[in-house]
Design a protein around this motif. Structure first.
Motif, PDB file in Angstrom:
ATOM      1  N   CYS A 133      48.748  32.535  44.783  1.00  0.00           N
ATOM      2  CA  CYS A 133      49.663  32.210  43.695  1.00  0.00           C
ATOM      3  C   CYS A 133      50.527  33.423  43.353  1.00  0.00           C
ATOM      4  CB  CYS A 133      48.857  31.772  42.474  1.00  0.00           C
ATOM      5  SG  CYS A 133      49.870  31.048  41.192  1.00  0.00           S
ATOM      6  N   ASP A 134      51.829  33.182  43.180  1.00  0.00           N
ATOM      7  CA  ASP A 134      52.775  34.269  42.899  1.00  0.00           C
ATOM      8  C   ASP A 134      52.552  34.912  41.537  1.00  0.00           C
ATOM      9  OD1 ASP A 134      53.985  33.804  45.338  1.00  0.00           O
ATOM     10  OD2 ASP A 134      55.483  32.448  44.490  1.00  0.00           O
ATOM     11  N   ASN A 135      52.091  34.174  40.559  1.00  0.00           N
ATOM     12  CA  ASN A 135      51.935  34.687  39.193  1.00  0.00           C
ATOM     13  C   ASN A 135      50.612  35.394  38.941  1.00  0.00           C
ATOM     14  OD1 ASN A 135      54.392  33.898  38.249  1.00  0.00           O
ATOM     15  ND2 ASN A 135      53.681  31.903  37.572  1.00  0.00           N
ATOM     16  N   LEU A 136      49.798  35.598  39.950  1.00  0.00           N
ATOM     17  CA  LEU A 136      48.477  36.170  39.743  1.00  0.00           C
ATOM     18  C   LEU A 136      48.508  37.679  39.565  1.00  0.00           C
ATOM     19  CD1 LEU A 136      45.451  35.595  39.579  1.00  0.00           C
ATOM     20  CD2 LEU A 136      45.342  36.103  42.002  1.00  0.00           C
ATOM     21  N   GLY A 137      49.512  38.357  40.016  1.00  0.00           N
ATOM     22  CA  GLY A 137      49.546  39.819  40.043  1.00  0.00           C
ATOM     23  C   GLY A 137      49.111  40.504  38.765  1.00  0.00           C
ATOM     24  N   VAL A 138      48.738  41.774  38.902  1.00  0.00           N
ATOM     25  CA  VAL A 138      48.341  42.589  37.755  1.00  0.00           C
ATOM     26  C   VAL A 138      49.578  42.877  36.919  1.00  0.00           C
ATOM     27  CG1 VAL A 138      47.349  44.802  37.076  1.00  0.00           C
ATOM     28  CG2 VAL A 138      46.467  43.603  39.072  1.00  0.00           C
ATOM     29  N   PRO A 139      49.486  42.726  35.605  1.00  0.00           N
ATOM     30  CA  PRO A 139      50.640  42.999  34.746  1.00  0.00           C
ATOM     31  C   PRO A 139      51.124  44.440  34.900  1.00  0.00           C
ATOM     32  CG  PRO A 139      48.914  41.889  33.516  1.00  0.00           C
ATOM     33  CD  PRO A 139      48.347  42.228  34.839  1.00  0.00           C
ATOM     34  N   PRO A 140      52.439  44.662  34.837  1.00  0.00           N
ATOM     35  CA  PRO A 140      52.989  46.012  35.033  1.00  0.00           C
ATOM     36  C   PRO A 140      52.385  47.060  34.098  1.00  0.00           C
ATOM     37  CG  PRO A 140      54.749  44.391  34.954  1.00  0.00           C
ATOM     38  CD  PRO A 140      53.477  43.675  34.623  1.00  0.00           C
ATOM     39  N   LEU A 141      52.050  46.680  32.883  1.00  0.00           N
ATOM     40  CA  LEU A 141      51.471  47.607  31.923  1.00  0.00           C
ATOM     41  C   LEU A 141      50.135  48.172  32.409  1.00  0.00           C
ATOM     42  CD1 LEU A 141      51.596  48.801  29.031  1.00  0.00           C
ATOM     43  CD2 LEU A 141      50.327  46.803  28.281  1.00  0.00           C
ATOM     44  N   LEU A 142      49.383  47.370  33.170  1.00  0.00           N
ATOM     45  CA  LEU A 142      48.053  47.782  33.603  1.00  0.00           C
ATOM     46  C   LEU A 142      48.028  48.422  34.987  1.00  0.00           C
ATOM     47  CD1 LEU A 142      46.096  44.680  32.330  1.00  0.00           C
ATOM     48  CD2 LEU A 142      46.416  46.874  31.205  1.00  0.00           C
ATOM     49  N   ARG A 143      49.129  48.397  35.699  1.00  0.00           N
ATOM     50  CA  ARG A 143      49.182  49.015  37.026  1.00  0.00           C
ATOM     51  C   ARG A 143      49.108  50.530  36.890  1.00  0.00           C
ATOM     52  NH1 ARG A 143      54.061  45.416  39.260  1.00  0.00           N
ATOM     53  NH2 ARG A 143      52.923  43.474  39.223  1.00  0.00           N
ATOM     54  N   GLY A 144      48.423  51.168  37.760  1.00  0.00           N
ATOM     55  CA  GLY A 144      48.350  52.615  37.772  1.00  0.00           C
ATOM     56  C   GLY A 144      47.334  53.209  36.823  1.00  0.00           C
ATOM     57  N   LEU A 145      46.505  52.411  36.164  1.00  0.00           N
ATOM     58  CA  LEU A 145      45.508  52.963  35.252  1.00  0.00           C
ATOM     59  C   LEU A 145      44.488  53.825  35.992  1.00  0.00           C
ATOM     60  CD1 LEU A 145      44.763  50.064  32.762  1.00  0.00           C
ATOM     61  CD2 LEU A 145      46.096  52.117  32.379  1.00  0.00           C
ATOM     62  N   LYS A 146      44.104  53.412  37.186  1.00  0.00           N
ATOM     63  CA  LYS A 146      43.126  54.175  37.947  1.00  0.00           C
ATOM     64  C   LYS A 146      43.692  55.542  38.331  1.00  0.00           C
ATOM     65  CE  LYS A 146      39.990  53.801  41.820  1.00  0.00           C
ATOM     66  NZ  LYS A 146      39.544  52.998  42.934  1.00  0.00           N
ATOM     67  N   ALA A 147      44.959  55.584  38.684  1.00  0.00           N
ATOM     68  CA  ALA A 147      45.580  56.851  39.053  1.00  0.00           C
ATOM     69  C   ALA A 147      45.634  57.798  37.860  1.00  0.00           C
ATOM     70  CB  ALA A 147      46.979  56.606  39.596  1.00  0.00           C
ATOM     71  N   MET A 148      45.802  57.265  36.668  1.00  0.00           N
ATOM     72  CA  MET A 148      45.862  58.094  35.462  1.00  0.00           C
ATOM     73  C   MET A 148      44.493  58.675  35.124  1.00  0.00           C
ATOM     74  SD  MET A 148      48.551  55.834  33.169  1.00  0.00           S
ATOM     75  CE  MET A 148      47.422  55.748  31.864  1.00  0.00           C
ATOM     76  N   ARG A 149      43.414  58.045  35.562  1.00  0.00           N
ATOM     77  CA  ARG A 149      42.060  58.480  35.223  1.00  0.00           C
ATOM     78  C   ARG A 149      41.452  59.407  36.255  1.00  0.00           C
ATOM     79  NH1 ARG A 149      38.306  54.179  32.672  1.00  0.00           N
ATOM     80  NH2 ARG A 149      36.966  55.568  33.817  1.00  0.00           N
ATOM     81  N   LYS A 150      42.187  59.821  37.272  1.00  0.00           N
ATOM     82  CA  LYS A 150      41.605  60.622  38.343  1.00  0.00           C
ATOM     83  C   LYS A 150      41.000  61.930  37.840  1.00  0.00           C
ATOM     84  CE  LYS A 150      43.715  58.896  42.397  1.00  0.00           C
ATOM     85  NZ  LYS A 150      43.584  59.068  43.767  1.00  0.00           N
ATOM     86  N   GLY A 151      41.556  62.539  36.812  1.00  0.00           N
ATOM     87  CA  GLY A 151      41.026  63.785  36.293  1.00  0.00           C
ATOM     88  C   GLY A 151      39.707  63.619  35.560  1.00  0.00           C
ATOM     89  N   GLU A 152      39.406  62.422  35.084  1.00  0.00           N
ATOM     90  CA  GLU A 152      38.170  62.170  34.360  1.00  0.00           C
ATOM     91  C   GLU A 152      37.048  61.873  35.335  1.00  0.00           C
ATOM     92  OE1 GLU A 152      38.583  59.093  31.479  1.00  0.00           O
ATOM     93  OE2 GLU A 152      40.608  59.724  30.991  1.00  0.00           O
ATOM     94  N   SER A 153      35.851  62.292  34.959  1.00  0.00           N
ATOM     95  CA  SER A 153      34.708  61.961  35.798  1.00  0.00           C
ATOM     96  C   SER A 153      33.523  61.596  34.933  1.00  0.00           C
ATOM     97  CB  SER A 153      34.362  63.134  36.704  1.00  0.00           C
ATOM     98  OG  SER A 153      33.956  64.239  35.929  1.00  0.00           O
ATOM     99  N   HIS A 154      32.808  60.602  35.313  1.00  0.00           N
ATOM    100  CA  HIS A 154      31.566  60.187  34.660  1.00  0.00           C
ATOM    101  C   HIS A 154      31.725  59.942  33.168  1.00  0.00           C
ATOM    102  CE1 HIS A 154      29.703  61.043  38.441  1.00  0.00           C
ATOM    103  NE2 HIS A 154      30.115  62.290  38.386  1.00  0.00           N
ATOM    104  N   GLU A 155      32.826  59.364  32.767  1.00  0.00           N
ATOM    105  CA  GLU A 155      33.047  58.947  31.385  1.00  0.00           C
ATOM    106  C   GLU A 155      32.862  60.073  30.384  1.00  0.00           C
ATOM    107  OE1 GLU A 155      30.244  55.811  31.046  1.00  0.00           O
ATOM    108  OE2 GLU A 155      31.334  54.505  32.401  1.00  0.00           O
ATOM    109  N   GLY A 156      33.203  61.290  30.760  1.00  0.00           N
ATOM    110  CA  GLY A 156      33.128  62.418  29.852  1.00  0.00           C
ATOM    111  C   GLY A 156      31.738  63.026  29.710  1.00  0.00           C
ATOM    112  N   ARG A 157      30.765  62.579  30.489  1.00  0.00           N
ATOM    113  CA  ARG A 157      29.418  63.144  30.403  1.00  0.00           C
ATOM    114  C   ARG A 157      29.353  64.479  31.131  1.00  0.00           C
ATOM    115  NH1 ARG A 157      26.785  58.262  32.964  1.00  0.00           N
ATOM    116  NH2 ARG A 157      27.672  56.636  31.713  1.00  0.00           N
ATOM    117  N   ARG A 158      28.398  65.297  30.717  1.00  0.00           N
ATOM    118  CA  ARG A 158      28.178  66.553  31.422  1.00  0.00           C
ATOM    119  C   ARG A 158      27.615  66.264  32.796  1.00  0.00           C
ATOM    120  NH1 ARG A 158      23.995  68.985  28.255  1.00  0.00           N
ATOM    121  NH2 ARG A 158      23.839  66.958  27.313  1.00  0.00           N
TER     122      ARG A 158
END
Length: 96
Positions: free
Chosen positions: A59-84
């Motif tokens: 289906c053409d309308n299934l794609g991820v909304p533009p607002l949510l694209r790239g969230l994983k790339a933005m989180r690359k600096g974080e690891s293990h949810e901020g735990r030591r």
């Protein structure tokens, strides 16, 4: 084509539900559970799930909304949810 024989869901029903959900909320994440709910049905045996997912992906309308694209790339600096690094009990006792 009938996709789910248990609940009588066709490929047309799936596409119509996706189109309806996308029109109602362009930012929503569409899942099989939301499609079943929109159609007023529940999954039964699960044998249709591979075909159900293939129909969704087609289906053409299934794609991820533009607002949510790239969230994983933005989180690359974080690891293990901020735990030591040594957040596990077994790692703490070994370091003491």
């Amino acid at each position: 084509m009938i996709v789910c024989h248990c609940t009588q869901i066709s490929d047309h029903d799936i596409r119509a539900a996706i189109d309806w959900m996308r029109a109602a909320d362009p930012q929503t994440i569409i899942t099989p559970g939301k499609i079943y709910h929109a159609l007023g049905k529940r999954a039964d045996c699960g044998g249709c799930m591979p075909l159900f997912l293939d129909t969704m992906r087609g289906c053409d309308n299934l794609g991820v909304p533009p607002l949510l694209r790239g969230l994983k790339a933005m989180r690359k600096g974080e690891s293990h949810e901020g735990r030591r690094k040594g957040h596990r009990v077994s790692q703490r006792s070994a370091s003491i």
